[in-house]
Design a protein around this motif. Structure first.
Motif, PDB file in Angstrom:
ATOM      1  N   PHE A  29      -6.611   4.177  -1.429  1.00 21.12           N
ATOM      2  CA  PHE A  29      -6.514   3.418  -2.677  1.00 21.12           C
ATOM      3  C   PHE A  29      -6.060   4.338  -3.809  1.00 21.12           C
ATOM      4  O   PHE A  29      -5.215   3.984  -4.623  1.00 21.12           O
ATOM      5  N   LEU A  33      -2.691   4.346  -6.269  1.00 16.92           N
ATOM      6  CA  LEU A  33      -2.777   4.414  -7.734  1.00 16.92           C
ATOM      7  C   LEU A  33      -1.978   5.594  -8.270  1.00 16.92           C
ATOM      8  O   LEU A  33      -1.333   5.497  -9.323  1.00 16.92           O
ATOM      9  N   ILE A  63       6.130  -1.301 -10.136  1.00 22.79           N
ATOM     10  CA  ILE A  63       4.679  -1.352 -10.305  1.00 22.79           C
ATOM     11  C   ILE A  63       4.174  -2.771 -10.078  1.00 22.79           C
ATOM     12  O   ILE A  63       3.240  -2.998  -9.311  1.00 22.79           O
ATOM     13  N   GLY A  64       4.822  -3.740 -10.747  1.00 29.46           N
ATOM     14  CA  GLY A  64       4.308  -5.106 -10.700  1.00 29.46           C
ATOM     15  C   GLY A  64       4.445  -5.762  -9.350  1.00 29.46           C
ATOM     16  O   GLY A  64       3.630  -6.595  -8.982  1.00 29.46           O
ATOM     17  N   VAL A  68       1.812  -3.308  -6.279  1.00 28.03           N
ATOM     18  CA  VAL A  68       0.738  -4.283  -6.122  1.00 28.03           C
ATOM     19  C   VAL A  68       0.684  -4.788  -4.682  1.00 28.03           C
ATOM     20  O   VAL A  68      -0.403  -4.992  -4.119  1.00 28.03           O
ATOM     21  N   LEU A  71      -1.163  -2.202  -2.791  1.00 26.53           N
ATOM     22  CA  LEU A  71      -2.601  -2.305  -3.058  1.00 26.53           C
ATOM     23  C   LEU A  71      -3.211  -3.449  -2.252  1.00 26.53           C
ATOM     24  O   LEU A  71      -4.286  -3.314  -1.673  1.00 26.53           O
ATOM     25  N   PHE A  72      -2.493  -4.574  -2.207  1.00 26.91           N
ATOM     26  CA  PHE A  72      -2.966  -5.731  -1.445  1.00 26.91           C
ATOM     27  C   PHE A  72      -3.148  -5.365   0.014  1.00 26.91           C
ATOM     28  O   PHE A  72      -4.167  -5.660   0.627  1.00 26.91           O
ATOM     29  N   MET A  75      -6.213  -3.272   0.496  1.00 33.43           N
ATOM     30  CA  MET A  75      -7.450  -4.023   0.353  1.00 33.43           C
ATOM     31  C   MET A  75      -7.726  -4.882   1.565  1.00 33.43           C
ATOM     32  O   MET A  75      -8.867  -5.064   1.961  1.00 33.43           O
ATOM     33  N   LEU A  76      -6.646  -5.450   2.147  1.00 30.79           N
ATOM     34  CA  LEU A  76      -6.844  -6.332   3.284  1.00 30.79           C
ATOM     35  C   LEU A  76      -7.122  -5.550   4.554  1.00 30.79           C
ATOM     36  O   LEU A  76      -7.654  -6.079   5.510  1.00 30.79           O
TER      37      LEU A  76
ATOM     38  N   ASN B 117       1.967  -6.235 -16.253  1.00 29.05           N
ATOM     39  CA  ASN B 117       1.796  -5.781 -14.872  1.00 29.05           C
ATOM     40  C   ASN B 117       0.729  -4.708 -14.763  1.00 29.05           C
ATOM     41  O   ASN B 117      -0.001  -4.635 -13.780  1.00 29.05           O
ATOM     42  N   ILE B 121      -3.036  -4.434 -12.653  1.00 32.68           N
ATOM     43  CA  ILE B 121      -3.563  -3.317 -11.870  1.00 32.68           C
ATOM     44  C   ILE B 121      -4.955  -2.950 -12.369  1.00 32.68           C
ATOM     45  O   ILE B 121      -5.850  -2.639 -11.573  1.00 32.68           O
ATOM     46  N   PHE B 124      -7.251  -5.391 -10.825  1.00 28.53           N
ATOM     47  CA  PHE B 124      -7.392  -5.027  -9.412  1.00 28.53           C
ATOM     48  C   PHE B 124      -8.405  -3.897  -9.240  1.00 28.53           C
ATOM     49  O   PHE B 124      -9.313  -3.948  -8.421  1.00 28.53           O
ATOM     50  N   TRP B 128     -12.049  -3.787  -7.352  1.00 28.03           N
ATOM     51  CA  TRP B 128     -12.236  -2.917  -6.197  1.00 28.03           C
ATOM     52  C   TRP B 128     -13.355  -1.909  -6.439  1.00 28.03           C
ATOM     53  O   TRP B 128     -14.200  -1.676  -5.581  1.00 28.03           O
TER      54      TRP B 128
END
Lengths: 165, 317
Positions: A29, A33, A63-64, A68, A71-72, A75-76, B117, B121, B124, B128
């Motif tokens: 994670f 970041l 980034i958007g 993301v 990141l998804f 997380m999954l 955006n 984050i 998010f 988390w």
């Protein structure tokens, strides 16, 4: 040193630090970041070079959307409390070799290309990019959209496989 | 040196405005919701309860700040700032009146869109790092929703940009001298309103913080001022998206008699009122309904709108 130079050094430092952290940290994670930090630094560099449009698009797309999505996926895929997997030195070496080859290739291309300075007036960035995309680089532009379409259809087919009709 | 003084001055003004605006909007939300539900809302602290939110803010400041035991402390502390800071930067491009813009960037409102955006984050990270299943679920819903609704949001603005021929906020206001874009692009205006409601996680699109199923969503584990920052962020986001709607579709600061900034704020708060009205009138959507609405209604409509606008523009030339 002028204020401008200081800001540039700061932004470049953030970009490099983000890039280094993205590959060295052990928590996935945090890697993602740091990648975002690095991309944000690149966007700041674009602003520094006077191209607001590229900076904005960098943030929206990289980034958007892309970061993301990463990141998804993280997380999954795994819970936070799980222990980190040990690093394998052989794999690190392989990755290093591949990225070194990529770096050398890119550096060569960049060094062998002449970089004429762009004019800096008004809407130049936005209008010029738009015009270029739809005239000079029309074929690559359409080719890219075709590739993306194929990717979308492929993703749909793959994700629909397991589901009953 | 004068540049530095300017930056400090504008920064202070924006920070002041943001806090006063949030206090006012919370009061307004309470009053609007009360009237819609046939109640009277806050009455006792100050005139018509105007100071009630100040009292609440003092209460929030004095609350204990808790840390989740198993959470990720660094990110937990970073998240509120990441959610709030980009919203402050959005004030850079808001045109309050003729020549009253801090920086009239060439990219205009795209700058704000790109900054939101970073807010996602932040959301998010908040979900988390709290290590709480409700917070995580809430933040995942928030980001999925925000990615989907960003497409119609940008598509709806493209029609306006095609007509005005510029992304600059001042140029967009200048292009509406004769007729508001809300009249020329009614479909785009409605899409923009829907999408910006969803972007700000407001009801009926508030599934990321759906109280009845997720406690409070991504900020479940936050208390005191850290929670207040999320709250401040939400109301600032509502203000900013209303201000952008005003600039893009309602003629910005243009209006008869009164000076520009007054018209700008009047129109913006009128849009904010509509946003609140919608919140207290419609029930919350389900997750899948929300996604269907974005992908099957708003995006096709948005594309059709851009296409039609382009065709008409070509024939008028």
């Amino acid at each position: 040193m002028s204020l401008q130079e200081l800001v540039f050094l700061g932004v470049a430092g953030i970009t490099l630090a983000g890039a280094c952290l993205a590959v060295t940290l052990k928590n996935v994670f945090y890697n993602a970041l740091s990648l975002i930090l690095c991309l944000f630094g690149v966007a700041c560099l674009f602003i520094f070079l006077g191209s607001e449009f590229l900076a904005v698009i960098e943030v929206i797309l990289y980034i958007g959307a892309i970061a993301v999505a990463i990141l998804f996926a993280i997380m999954l895929s795994r819970p936070m409390f799980q222990k980190n997997v040990k690093r394998n030195p052989a794999k690190i070496l392989q990755a290093f070799a591949v990225s070194a080859a990529l770096f050398v290739g890119l550096a060569r291309v960049i060094r062998s290309t002449p970089w004429p300075a762009a004019e800096t007036d008004g809407d130049y960035g936005l209008a010029a990019i738009g015009k270029n995309l739809l005239t000079v680089s029309l074929v690559p532009f359409e080719a890219v959209s075709l590739v993306l379409l194929v990717a979308i259809i492929g993703a749909l087919v793959l994700s629909a496989k397991g589901e009953p009709r | 040196m004068t540049e530095l003084v300017k930056i400090i001055l504008f920064g202070t003004l924006v920070a002041l405005f943001v806090s006063v605006n949030a206090l006012f909007l919370v009061w307004m939300e309470r009053k609007v919701s009360a009237r819609i539900q046939l109640r009277r809302g806050p009455l006792h602290v100050g005139w018509e309860g105007l100071l009630q939110t100040v009292a609440d803010a003092v209460k929030l400041v004095s609350k204990e700040l808790t840390l989740p035991k198993e959470g990720d402390k660094f990110l937990y502390l970073l998240a509120p700032a990441l959610v709030f800071a980009p919203l402050l930067a959005a004030f850079l491009v808001l045109p309050l009146g003729p020549g009253l813009v801090i920086r009239d960037l060439n990219v205009g409102f795209l700058f704000v869109t790109s900054l939101t955006n970073i807010t996602f984050i932040g959301i998010f990270i908040a979900g988390w790092s709290s290590n709480n299943k409700y917070a995580l679920l809430g933040s995942m819903r928030a980001v999925a929703q925000n990615i989907s609704y960003e497409i119609p949001l940008l598509l709806s603005t493209m029609g306006v940009v095609l007509i005005a021929g510029t992304l600059k906020m001042s140029g967009l206001v200048a292009a509406q001298e004769k007729l508001w874009f809300a009249a020329l692009q009614p479909a785009a205006f409605l899409i923009f309103l829907c999408a910006s409601l969803a972007e700000a996680n407001r009801a009926p699109f508030d599934i990321p913080e759906a109280e009845s199923e997720l406690v409070a969503g991504f900020h479940t584990e936050y208390s005191g001022m850290r929670f207040a920052l999320f709250f401040l962020g939400e109301y600032t986001a509502v203000f900013i998206s209303s201000a952008i709607a005003t600039t893009l579709f309602l003629g910005g600061w243009r209006g008869p008699l009164l000076p520009g900034p007054v018209w700008f704020l009047l129109k913006t708060y009128a849009v904010v009122f509509v946003v609140m009205w919608i919140r207290w009138t419609f029930p919350r959507l389900r997750s899948d309904q929300l996604m269907n609405f974005a992908w099957k209604v708003l995006i096709p409509l948005g594309i059709a709108n851009v296409f039609l606008t382009a065709v008409v523009l070509v024939f008028l030339k």
